[in-house]
Scaffold this motif. Structure first.
Motif, PDB file in Angstrom:
ATOM      1  N   ASN A  74      -2.267  -1.770  -5.735  1.00 49.06           N
ATOM      2  CA  ASN A  74      -3.580  -1.371  -6.240  1.00 49.06           C
ATOM      3  C   ASN A  74      -3.446  -0.202  -7.213  1.00 49.06           C
ATOM      4  O   ASN A  74      -2.551   0.620  -7.088  1.00 49.06           O
ATOM      5  CB  ASN A  74      -4.513  -0.983  -5.083  1.00 49.06           C
ATOM      6  CG  ASN A  74      -3.985   0.186  -4.268  1.00 49.06           C
ATOM      7  OD1 ASN A  74      -2.946   0.081  -3.634  1.00 49.06           O
ATOM      8  ND2 ASN A  74      -4.692   1.292  -4.307  1.00 49.06           N
ATOM      9  N   GLY A  75      -4.351  -0.189  -8.182  1.00 46.31           N
ATOM     10  CA  GLY A  75      -4.327   0.872  -9.173  1.00 46.31           C
ATOM     11  C   GLY A  75      -3.259   0.647 -10.221  1.00 46.31           C
ATOM     12  O   GLY A  75      -2.495  -0.322 -10.166  1.00 46.31           O
ATOM     13  N   MET A  82       2.577   7.644  -6.133  1.00 47.94           N
ATOM     14  CA  MET A  82       1.657   8.772  -6.304  1.00 47.94           C
ATOM     15  C   MET A  82       2.349  10.092  -5.998  1.00 47.94           C
ATOM     16  O   MET A  82       2.164  11.076  -6.711  1.00 47.94           O
ATOM     17  CB  MET A  82       0.473   8.568  -5.370  1.00 47.94           C
ATOM     18  CG  MET A  82      -0.753   9.340  -5.760  1.00 47.94           C
ATOM     19  SD  MET A  82      -1.436   8.750  -7.311  1.00 47.94           S
ATOM     20  CE  MET A  82      -3.137   9.249  -7.097  1.00 47.94           C
ATOM     21  N   TYR A  92     -10.036  15.686  -8.808  1.00 47.26           N
ATOM     22  CA  TYR A  92     -10.695  14.420  -9.141  1.00 47.26           C
ATOM     23  C   TYR A  92     -11.184  14.397 -10.584  1.00 47.26           C
ATOM     24  O   TYR A  92     -11.854  13.455 -10.990  1.00 47.26           O
ATOM     25  CB  TYR A  92     -11.927  14.217  -8.254  1.00 47.26           C
ATOM     26  CG  TYR A  92     -11.655  14.046  -6.784  1.00 47.26           C
ATOM     27  CD1 TYR A  92     -10.860  12.999  -6.318  1.00 47.26           C
ATOM     28  CD2 TYR A  92     -12.220  14.912  -5.860  1.00 47.26           C
ATOM     29  CE1 TYR A  92     -10.638  12.839  -4.959  1.00 47.26           C
ATOM     30  CE2 TYR A  92     -11.996  14.754  -4.490  1.00 47.26           C
ATOM     31  CZ  TYR A  92     -11.197  13.714  -4.059  1.00 47.26           C
ATOM     32  OH  TYR A  92     -10.978  13.549  -2.709  1.00 47.26           O
ATOM     33  N   GLY A 148     -10.706   4.460  -8.010  1.00 43.65           N
ATOM     34  CA  GLY A 148      -9.572   5.047  -8.724  1.00 43.65           C
ATOM     35  C   GLY A 148      -8.299   4.988  -7.919  1.00 43.65           C
ATOM     36  O   GLY A 148      -8.292   5.311  -6.736  1.00 43.65           O
ATOM     37  N   GLY A 149      -7.211   4.550  -8.555  1.00 45.55           N
ATOM     38  CA  GLY A 149      -5.923   4.460  -7.883  1.00 45.55           C
ATOM     39  C   GLY A 149      -4.864   5.152  -8.699  1.00 45.55           C
ATOM     40  O   GLY A 149      -5.189   5.812  -9.674  1.00 45.55           O
ATOM     41  N   PRO A 150      -3.583   5.015  -8.359  1.00 45.45           N
ATOM     42  CA  PRO A 150      -3.056   4.227  -7.236  1.00 45.45           C
ATOM     43  C   PRO A 150      -3.190   4.964  -5.907  1.00 45.45           C
ATOM     44  O   PRO A 150      -3.730   6.049  -5.863  1.00 45.45           O
ATOM     45  CB  PRO A 150      -1.580   4.067  -7.611  1.00 45.45           C
ATOM     46  CG  PRO A 150      -1.252   5.250  -8.436  1.00 45.45           C
ATOM     47  CD  PRO A 150      -2.521   5.605  -9.171  1.00 45.45           C
ATOM     48  N   SER A 151      -2.692   4.328  -4.851  1.00 45.34           N
ATOM     49  CA  SER A 151      -2.745   4.873  -3.498  1.00 45.34           C
ATOM     50  C   SER A 151      -4.184   5.273  -3.166  1.00 45.34           C
ATOM     51  O   SER A 151      -5.124   4.610  -3.584  1.00 45.34           O
ATOM     52  CB  SER A 151      -1.776   6.049  -3.368  1.00 45.34           C
ATOM     53  OG  SER A 151      -1.587   6.365  -2.001  1.00 45.34           O
ATOM     54  N   THR A 152      -4.353   6.370  -2.431  1.00 50.69           N
ATOM     55  CA  THR A 152      -5.707   6.774  -2.059  1.00 50.69           C
ATOM     56  C   THR A 152      -6.503   7.149  -3.306  1.00 50.69           C
ATOM     57  O   THR A 152      -7.700   6.908  -3.395  1.00 50.69           O
ATOM     58  CB  THR A 152      -5.650   7.959  -1.067  1.00 50.69           C
ATOM     59  OG1 THR A 152      -4.796   7.587   0.009  1.00 50.69           O
ATOM     60  CG2 THR A 152      -7.017   8.300  -0.537  1.00 50.69           C
ATOM     61  N   GLY A 153      -5.807   7.710  -4.272  1.00 51.36           N
ATOM     62  CA  GLY A 153      -6.375   7.920  -5.598  1.00 51.36           C
ATOM     63  C   GLY A 153      -7.637   8.759  -5.625  1.00 51.36           C
ATOM     64  O   GLY A 153      -7.656   9.895  -5.162  1.00 51.36           O
ATOM     65  N   LEU A 154      -8.706   8.186  -6.174  1.00 52.55           N
ATOM     66  CA  LEU A 154      -9.999   8.866  -6.281  1.00 52.55           C
ATOM     67  C   LEU A 154     -11.052   7.972  -5.641  1.00 52.55           C
ATOM     68  O   LEU A 154     -11.732   7.201  -6.321  1.00 52.55           O
ATOM     69  CB  LEU A 154     -10.358   9.120  -7.745  1.00 52.55           C
ATOM     70  CG  LEU A 154      -9.410   9.990  -8.577  1.00 52.55           C
ATOM     71  CD1 LEU A 154      -8.268   9.174  -9.150  1.00 52.55           C
ATOM     72  CD2 LEU A 154     -10.168  10.694  -9.678  1.00 52.55           C
ATOM     73  N   GLY A 191       2.418   2.401  -3.176  1.00 56.59           N
ATOM     74  CA  GLY A 191       1.504   3.199  -3.992  1.00 56.59           C
ATOM     75  C   GLY A 191       1.617   4.683  -3.641  1.00 56.59           C
ATOM     76  O   GLY A 191       1.599   5.539  -4.517  1.00 56.59           O
ATOM     77  N   GLY A 238      -1.565  11.172  -1.142  1.00 54.97           N
ATOM     78  CA  GLY A 238      -1.932   9.997  -1.933  1.00 54.97           C
ATOM     79  C   GLY A 238      -3.177  10.166  -2.793  1.00 54.97           C
ATOM     80  O   GLY A 238      -3.508   9.307  -3.596  1.00 54.97           O
ATOM     81  N   ILE A 239      -3.898  11.272  -2.588  1.00 59.46           N
ATOM     82  CA  ILE A 239      -5.069  11.549  -3.428  1.00 59.46           C
ATOM     83  C   ILE A 239      -4.586  12.135  -4.751  1.00 59.46           C
ATOM     84  O   ILE A 239      -3.573  12.828  -4.793  1.00 59.46           O
ATOM     85  CB  ILE A 239      -6.018  12.542  -2.720  1.00 59.46           C
ATOM     86  CG1 ILE A 239      -6.635  11.895  -1.487  1.00 59.46           C
ATOM     87  CG2 ILE A 239      -7.101  13.034  -3.663  1.00 59.46           C
ATOM     88  CD1 ILE A 239      -7.742  12.718  -0.859  1.00 59.46           C
ATOM     89  N   GLU A 240      -5.294  11.852  -5.823  1.00 61.67           N
ATOM     90  CA  GLU A 240      -4.893  12.358  -7.132  1.00 61.67           C
ATOM     91  C   GLU A 240      -4.773  13.881  -7.100  1.00 61.67           C
ATOM     92  O   GLU A 240      -5.581  14.569  -6.490  1.00 61.67           O
ATOM     93  CB  GLU A 240      -5.906  11.931  -8.204  1.00 61.67           C
ATOM     94  CG  GLU A 240      -5.500  12.290  -9.626  1.00 61.67           C
ATOM     95  CD  GLU A 240      -4.221  11.599 -10.077  1.00 61.67           C
ATOM     96  OE1 GLU A 240      -3.139  12.004  -9.592  1.00 61.67           O
ATOM     97  OE2 GLU A 240      -4.304  10.647 -10.888  1.00 61.67           O
ATOM     98  N   GLY A 282      -9.096  -1.202  -3.163  1.00 61.33           N
ATOM     99  CA  GLY A 282      -7.669  -1.294  -3.470  1.00 61.33           C
ATOM    100  C   GLY A 282      -6.678  -1.166  -2.328  1.00 61.33           C
ATOM    101  O   GLY A 282      -5.936  -2.104  -2.028  1.00 61.33           O
ATOM    102  N   PRO A 283      -6.638  -0.030  -1.645  1.00 58.27           N
ATOM    103  CA  PRO A 283      -5.624   0.132  -0.606  1.00 58.27           C
ATOM    104  C   PRO A 283      -5.753  -0.911   0.505  1.00 58.27           C
ATOM    105  O   PRO A 283      -4.748  -1.420   1.009  1.00 58.27           O
ATOM    106  CB  PRO A 283      -5.905   1.532  -0.064  1.00 58.27           C
ATOM    107  CG  PRO A 283      -6.629   2.245  -1.153  1.00 58.27           C
ATOM    108  CD  PRO A 283      -7.438   1.190  -1.841  1.00 58.27           C
ATOM    109  N   GLU A 334       0.837  -1.205   0.000  1.00 54.01           N
ATOM    110  CA  GLU A 334       0.000   0.000   0.000  1.00 54.01           C
ATOM    111  C   GLU A 334       0.875   1.259   0.000  1.00 54.01           C
ATOM    112  O   GLU A 334       0.635   2.194  -0.757  1.00 54.01           O
ATOM    113  CB  GLU A 334      -0.945   0.044   1.204  1.00 54.01           C
ATOM    114  CG  GLU A 334      -1.924   1.210   1.112  1.00 54.01           C
ATOM    115  CD  GLU A 334      -2.429   1.714   2.451  1.00 54.01           C
ATOM    116  OE1 GLU A 334      -1.949   1.240   3.486  1.00 54.01           O
ATOM    117  OE2 GLU A 334      -3.287   2.615   2.445  1.00 54.01           O
TER     118      GLU A 334
END
Ligand SMILES: Cc1ncc(C[n+]2csc(CCOP(=O)(O)OP(=O)(O)O)c2C)c(N)n1
Ligand SMILES: Cc1ncc(C[n+]2csc(CCOP(=O)(O)OP(=O)(O)O)c2C)c(N)n1
Ligand code: SF4
Ligand code: SF4
Ligand SMILES: [Mg+2]
Ligand SMILES: [Mg+2]
Lengths: 341, 629, 629, 341
Positions: B379-380, B343, B493, C356-362, B339, B481-483, C328-329, B336
């Motif tokens: 993941n992802g 990111m 997003y 949505g990824g990677p990581s926390t992503g979306l 990732g 870690g968020i996009e 995912g995470p 995890e």
């Protein structure tokens, strides 16, 4: 590391506000904490570029985005680990950890234990709203038994963990508690936390207006605060209700009791000694409403911080050793293969 | 020594013969307590000093110190050395030194028919025979007929050799391994001096033990020298191997990796932060680095693997060359957080010392079964470069390469090694720091006109983002870690942005292929009927197998891949010009998947998942089988 | 209502026209606080009751309750319904209901040119226009020229409609969504009764709010009925869709999954243990099951994902049907423990609601990018079946299939769904329990002659090991993550045994292919110039796209894979008879890797990684493009 | 769940020994603990087939292989999670968790926290050898500051966590401590742990002869035990050194002191009240050698166990609801599509 400079603050609260729109629910207790922090930073004489806020995941963990400092919104429960790397790599930085009751005590409990145990020099602000806000209101490890939530429709079964008791058990050297709306007290607590060298663990009761509105009302309500809260001060007798009541240790049962203070006679009232861990644990364990809720600095007994010990050992070990890389490659027995073979 | 003459199994005055050999495989096996790893290590050193090429394979039990005499408590050390190039620890020992029945029982199967067994009769009592589940004494019941046997009382010999020092029986017997080493040194005409030097350092002030061990060593040596033995005891003579001139040392993969990381830090000009959590067989790297503080190395033993990578991510964020290391189960836990590093585009070296899996599996055995996990285990869409070391000394160069990629592209990099490489030793021509081109790091410090830093500001060439150290005035910013927006670094997003960032993350890692060497052919032609493609520690057996079949006149080539992801840009074209592709792996066929997916070549797997390295013969057979299809 | 006549934008006496449509896409968009999801949900129900086929797409913000009027606070609900088969929520809305400027700003781009905008002028004040970064009022500056616009003061209308109840302004305005729903119901000739029933249940005892909302609903409906509007306001007439006779309900993927798991437990005769930790978008499954205790379901909210899978492994060991779920995470965190389940061969269903990824992503967006992780994301050779749901209602059947495989083979099974499926709703023909064949479980209880149980005693057919519940007299045994002997179940590090166990674990999972259905072709012929291969929630757009191009006369087929690992035994042969293979995925090409590796077919990826589902047109274009190559 | 049957034990110690060769180092403290457990199980009236031993990874975690019961050797640090699933799935089983200082407090600290907090009915035996044995001797979270090991060649820097203090802070309801070689006392502690309903947390000082030999010698040494150990008994004054010394609470400083007991006068000596948490934390925190090491049951204050609460709620919630699956499928609004269309 952190001394509060006496000189006039070099920054203003606005200098600590980033350009990001704040995205918490209207009325969320997080706003008040953000305001208090932005108001306090200048008084600490802290510098935005030498300040790092590190958080996990949760509503509370969005905090760093709203501060004009270095910020790292990491992953769920892991903020203490990232903070450890940041501080060890650059001990000059002021490191703040922002976490929630789920982030810090559910998935992140182990890292919190070891952060506190190692006594890394940093400030931990744990926003305790007794709920998982960001994931829409499931009960958390601090939720009271019987809490109804999407994952506990018939009421939660577990007994909640007390963040401060946990921190003490983990060997914490600074444990304090305050309230989102305590705009007068919180800055004081934040200052103490900042000046304490080592891990300063601060639990902040924070109201989640959407999923757990009013859980703390009984004792946060300003009207009844005098009788429901006791703010501790080192060396002072443990008084509340405007001095009309105090905390007394029953010498037989060795447990705390509430006593009335009759015409100012506090002889029966115990005096707060920030270095007495056992008493601190009694204060934390006091049941409400039989007892008031203990707030302020409950325990403070400084010890060498992890990063400092690391630096000191480094100096000792390295001493005047020279880092000769080619010599390192040649350590141990080696042999020459001659050209003329 | 007088004692020698008294030796029962000695005798009829025949002079010991000497045989010339190009290479020999010796296996020392005994109780965990018998010090076989030390014996092996010192024998290795003397072999290296004698100028032979060599490869070793320490094979110890999972138990810390299993009860004496038990089969699962047997510890063995195998060394293959010779006057020509040596790539593996050898398929089958020529000489097996068995210090007790359990050691004989567990190691005999691998011995070459006709090979020599040296056994300590002193340990073949009923008790030990039972523990090894022997009904009768194999030294006497003729069951060893297919081999040459040299059985005599090494224990007794040792006791006598150290009698004068008046050690307790237990301590005295502890000298057995030195006595045996002495005999081995004699067998191969080796000098005792370096071992004696080592003993002096090891026992330092403890004069008694020091002198006793030296005496035992000498006695063992003298035993060979003087005992006029009939039968199997031979002296072997091996010419030194050809080797480039230069300074050499032996090195294990774990040590080479540690040194390579220090080199990487030096070449980048950064301090190193190494966060780890003990796990077999990865711990050795952490142990080695913990002793190198003066090289600006900080090691941190975390509470678990997640904390270890978390701390390294923090250290990377703060501007260090950050490294974390574990083996399969621990790497799984880190996935995890990997990732997050992908990111936030922070440089990180993640080392996986692979061991037998799945789950806890076989902690002390070797395997290559974490390649899937390395390339796909997050993941992802989470691309990350992966490179692999092929041998102990290769770990040094691969470590440097991992650091280079991580820093030049601001990305986590996975470095794969394995339990075999970690513990095995080989001679290494010691390089100089200046043999390597530095890759100094530039931290971003310039103020953007806008006044607002975009942490995803990229180098148009490599697509790497700027690295801004906390503490830099005016460049305060937030990552996570968020996009994030490609243009501002703020949370974003939106569909177009996520697509763009996903494409960019992929393009950046694909682009790494532009700065890695084109794939070379190790052995053989760049086209032909068959190519054997390998990666990691199968290098030795594949290379040997290919050379064997080539010597038999078959046009077979060997390609060994260091850069697993992204792959060298010429690899696809290269593979397509061979008629057949054979992929030996110590897993159920993982590199095979990548090759078929990426290049649509009909790569055929040869899989061995036994916890043991390939034997040359196994690969040789597979090659011949495939040629004859 | 009198008010209607006063309505400014009303007027010149023309009667409202009625248009016949085969399908319509409506999108409701407003502030998080405007209750758009409720509006959409109720509109969905009335649509279903009207006999139309439908698909919905709730699209809400990541923030819990973002500040009013902001763009990131906009919550939308899209529904596509019609008189013929509906597979997707629709590429482009025909009607956009925008409750404020932010809603208009963020949703207009997706509106079909010429589509209808219904806007509440009451919310288009300066403050809100600023929050939506509008310089001028789009309702007035002609920027909406390419669309039809119906702008009037819904707020005012609503306030008047509920005046009599004397609600506070805030509460009164809360009725806006019902007023709007009323209008929408009128537009599509829908009955109000079911909505009114629902309002009665929802507000129960709170008479005031109940009546006010009903009044608002009626007012909105009456507004359409009576307001003699010129221009854009039309009434649409849609014939009911053909549908198999039977009882229907609408269902979301999360609910269907929960019900499917309960069905699986019922069919196996086991109690269910569900261990989870909240995470978007997986939480809904845990929430649903937490309310089904009477079905012998125990739900456990663990401290983290590792504890969640740990507890399910424990429950499986103790004899329950054990299920864990995350996205995912969280799945990444579970990967080490999955290895333990594989090694100990315990049945487990692991659900991944992909985001949505990677990581926390979306977290609130949809994606298919965890397929690599599902198939390859563990240390060691760690095979595990993987299956995927294609639509909300399909989740029910897939959940049952996952339980079956887990129990019939004693193995963990990964079930893949995604954020789109989890939240989207569609009509579902409600099955009966007896439509499904039970798969009762047999716990091993017979005493072995030897007196010693081998926990790895296997069924020669399926290779599944015996399942012995703790508490069974006489069969005490030990299991664990360390490699065990094939013959005794005791710890065994030997090379032959590890090879045998590795081969057995692989053979067992490969063997699952024998009990899964052969791969069918969804649409088109079983050979031809082009096949589109998909998996998971791309089902709808792929199917529609393929049908569109087939209607244009192109011989294109659609294959949709449920069993990702192992794959149906006929899939390879099936794919090889098409000239071209196109694989649309909401990732960078993960199923593509499996197909190329397994079957060496030149599968071409079509990738979209934007957090949004594919549009039919996007896939259609790709198909045509590939055909024309 | 667990009552100790008074009737003659139905099993013998040998019935609890599996056929597996024990693989610990000769002289390892684990042997003694294994012996004590095998000796005690019959006296508990426990049944092998209803007993499950669950462990993580470490030398200590090999324990289950040597017992003829159901056993699960899981993965590092996760034993408490597997145990939770086992107990919730079948509350009839006796669940024992075997862990080490690394397994239970380093990687497994978070699960231990929540196990203890939830108060799952089980026994936790934490083998504390203050070292990572299986991985060849690195320092652990309980290693004393300054411990030299392969990962701390210059000495460890962190302050150790006290397992019992941690358990108390986590809300533990039963906390006890004993010693591998205390073959007389350990069975008593094990019995108390077994009969306590809820999580019984037992720390066992265990000697690692290979990597940490003798760390506990100062107070485990039988010769000096009388003065270095204090075995606590509920309701009895806290005496040691054969009654010649006792523990006293200084009413001023509110801290413990050692006092001499002059001709049997124990008036100054405090009486052990197993339900007094604050005193328990004082006992755990007593520095050695200034104070003796507190052993036995330090704290015991039973509360509903998690599994029991779960069962009770189940009964309450389910009541006489019938589980009609087809009705469940049809919940909410539905519609009929008629055949004749
Ligand atoms: C690995 C992982 N697991 C779960 C989640 C989902 N998640 C996000 S925040 C959160 C809990 C938040 O609760 P808390 O820490 O109390 O923060 P709050 O929102 O209450 O401020 C969870 C479970 C996640 N993002 N990552
Ligand atoms: C995920 C994972 N990380 C690390 C390890 C390596 N490991 C095995 S046991 C152990 C520590 C054991 O220490 P402790 O729990 O005190 O047990 P002891 O051997 O001392 O009895 C470690 C780090 C592992 N097996 N799995
Ligand atoms: S959900 Fe609760 S905690 Fe989160 S932002 Fe809203 S009010 Fe604050
Ligand atoms: S290493 Fe230590 S703890 Fe492990 S078995 Fe040996 S003596 Fe016991
Ligand atoms: Mg919270
Ligand atoms: Mg230990």
């Amino acid at each position: 590391m952190n001394e509060v400079t006496k000189i006039a603050p070099a920054t203003k609260p606005d200098d600590w506000a980033s350009d990001q729109e704040v995205r918490w629910c209207p009325g969320c207790g997080d706003y008040a904490i953000l305001k208090a922090v932005q108001r306090t930073m200048p008084e600490l004489g802290a510098e935005p570029h030498n300040t790092v806020f590190i958080s996990g995941i949760g509503c509370s963990s969005r905090f760093p985005y709203y501060l004009e400092t270095y910020g790292f919104h990491t992953i769920h429960g892991r903020a203490p680990t990232i903070a450890t790397g940041v501080k060890l790599a650059n001990p000059e930085l002021d490191v703040w950890i922002i976490t929630g009751d789920g982030d810090g005590l559910s998935i992140g409990g182990n890292h919190m234990l070891h952060l506190v145990r190692r006594n890394l020099d940093c400030q931990v602000l744990l926003f305790n709203n007794e709920i998982y806000g960001l994931t829409k209101g499931q009960y958390s490890p601090t939720s009271r038994t019987g809490t109804r939530s999407p994952t506990s429709p018939a009421g939660s079964l577990e007994r909640p963990v007390k963040p401060c008791a946990f921190a003490l058990g983990a060997g914490g050297r600074f444990v304090a508690r305050t309230i989102d709306t305590a705009q007068k007290h919180m800055p004081e607590v934040l200052k103490r936390a900042y000046t304490h060298k080592g891990t300063s663990f601060v639990e902040i009761y924070q109201n989640c207006v959407v999923y757990n509105d009013g859980v703390f009302e009984q004792f946060t309500d300003k009207k009844s605060a005098a009788t429901t809260q006791i703010w501790l001060e080192d060396g002072k007798p443990m008084l509340f209700a405007n001095g009309s009541k105090g905390l007394h240790l029953n010498r037989e049962t060795l447990r705390l009791e509430v006593v009335d203070v009759v015409d100012g006679d506090t002889s029966e009232v115990i005096v707060h000694d920030e270095t007495n861990k056992a008493v601190a644990s009694m204060l934390i364990d006091m049941p409400f409403p039989e007892f008031p809720v203990a707030l302020g600095v409950l325990y403070c007994d400084p010890a060498t911080s992890f990063d400092q010990a690391m630096e000191e050992q480094e100096v000792k070990v390295v001493g005047d050793k020279v880092a000769d890389f080619n010599a390192l490659l040649r350590r141990g027995q080696s042999w020459e293969v001659k050209g003329e073979r | 020594m007088a004692t020698a003459a008294k030796e029962p199994s000695a005798g009829n005055g025949a002079r010991v013969e000497t045989v010339q050999r190009e290479s020999v495989v010796v296996r020392f096996a005994g109780d965990s307590g018998d010090g076989m790893q030390l014996t092996g290590g010192q024998f290795t050193l003397s072999t290296a000093l004698a100028g032979n090429d060599l490869a070793t394979f320490p094979d110890f039990p999972a138990e810390i110190r299993a009860p004496q005499g038990t089969m699962f408590g047997v510890s063995a050390f195998q060394i293959h050395f010779g006057s020509s190039r040596i790539d593996t620890a050898g398929d089958q020992p020529d000489v097996l030194v068995a210090m007790n029945p359990a050691a004989l029982k567990t190691n005999l199967p691998s011995l070459r028919k006709g090979g020599l067994v040296i056994a300590d009769t002193g340990e073949f009592g009923t008790r030990n025979l039972q523990k090894a589940h022997y009904a009768a004494n194999p030294l006497e019941d003729g069951s060893l007929a297919p081999y040459q046997l040299l059985a005599f009382d090494i224990s007794k010999q040792t006791l006598e050799s150290v009698k004068e020092f008046g050690l307790g029986n237990k301590d005295a017997l502890r000298c057995k391994n030195m006595w045996t080493l002495g005999l081995a040194l004699w067998m191969f005409g080796r000098k005792r001096a370096p071992v004696i030097d080592w003993l002096k350092v090891k026992f330092g002030s403890n004069e008694l033990l020091r002198e006793a061990n030296i005496a035992a060593l000498n006695a063992g040596h003298a035993y060979g020298e003087t005992a006029e033995l009939s039968g199997p005891l031979k002296q072997f003579r091996l010419e030194p191997a050809e080797a480039e001139p230069g300074l050499y040392r032996t090195i294990t993969g774990a040590d080479a990796l540690a040194l390579g990381l220090v080199a990487g830090a030096k070449l980048s000009g950064l301090p190193m932060f190494f966060g780890g959590y003990p796990i077999t067989p990865a711990s050795a790297i952490l142990h080695a680095l913990a002793r190198l503080r003066e090289f600006d190395v900080t090691t941190f033993q975390a509470e678990d693997e997640i904390a270890a990578i978390g701390a390294t991510i923090g250290a990377a964020y703060a501007g260090n060359l950050a490294v974390t290391s574990s083996s399969g189960p621990g790497i799984a836990l880190k996935s995890e957080a990997m990732g997050l590093a992908v990111m936030t585009e922070l440089p990180l070296v993640i080392i996986n010392s692979q061991r037998g899996g799945p789950s806890t599996g076989l902690p002390t055995k070797t395997e290559q079964s974490d390649l899937y996990q390395a390339v796909y285990g997050r993941n992802g869409d989470c691309p990350m470069p992966v490179i692999a070391a092929r041998s102990p000394s290769d770990c040094f160069d691969v470590a440097i390469e991992a650091c280079r990629i991580a820093l030049e592209y601001m990305t986590p990099v996975m470095l794969l090694t394995d339990g075999y490489i970690a513990n095995a030793a080989e001679p290494w021509k010691v390089p100089e720091a200046h043999d390597y081109t530095p890759f100094p790091v530039h931290f971003h410090e310039d103020m953007p006109e806008s006044g607002k830093l975009n942490p995803y500001l990229r180098d148009p060439e490599t697509l790497k983002r700027v690295w801004v150290k906390p503490g830099t005035p005016g460049l305060m910013h937030r990552i996570g870690g968020i996009e994030k927006s490609y243009d501002t670094g703020n949370i974003d997003y939106s569909d177009t942005n996520h697509q763009k960032m996903t494409d960019t993350r992929k393009a950046k890692i694909d682009g790494v292929a532009r700065t890695i060497p084109l794939q070379a052919v190790e052995v053989g032609n760049d086209h032909g009927p068959l190519v054997v493609v390998g990666w990691g520690s199968t290098y030795g057996p594949i290379r040997q197998a290919v050379e064997h079949v080539r010597n038999q006149g078959h046009d077979v080539a060997h390609i060994h891949i260091r850069h697993i992801w992204p792959m060298p840009s010429n690899l696809g074209a290269l593979l397509k010009v061979y008629d057949k592709v054979l992929v030996p792996e110590m897993n159920t066929g993982q590199l095979k998947t990548l090759l078929r997916d990426q290049f649509l070549v009909d790569a055929k797997p040869l899989n061995k998942v036994s916890g043991q390295p390939f034997r040359i013969a196994e690969i040789e057979a597979a090659i011949l089988g495939m040629l004859n299809q």
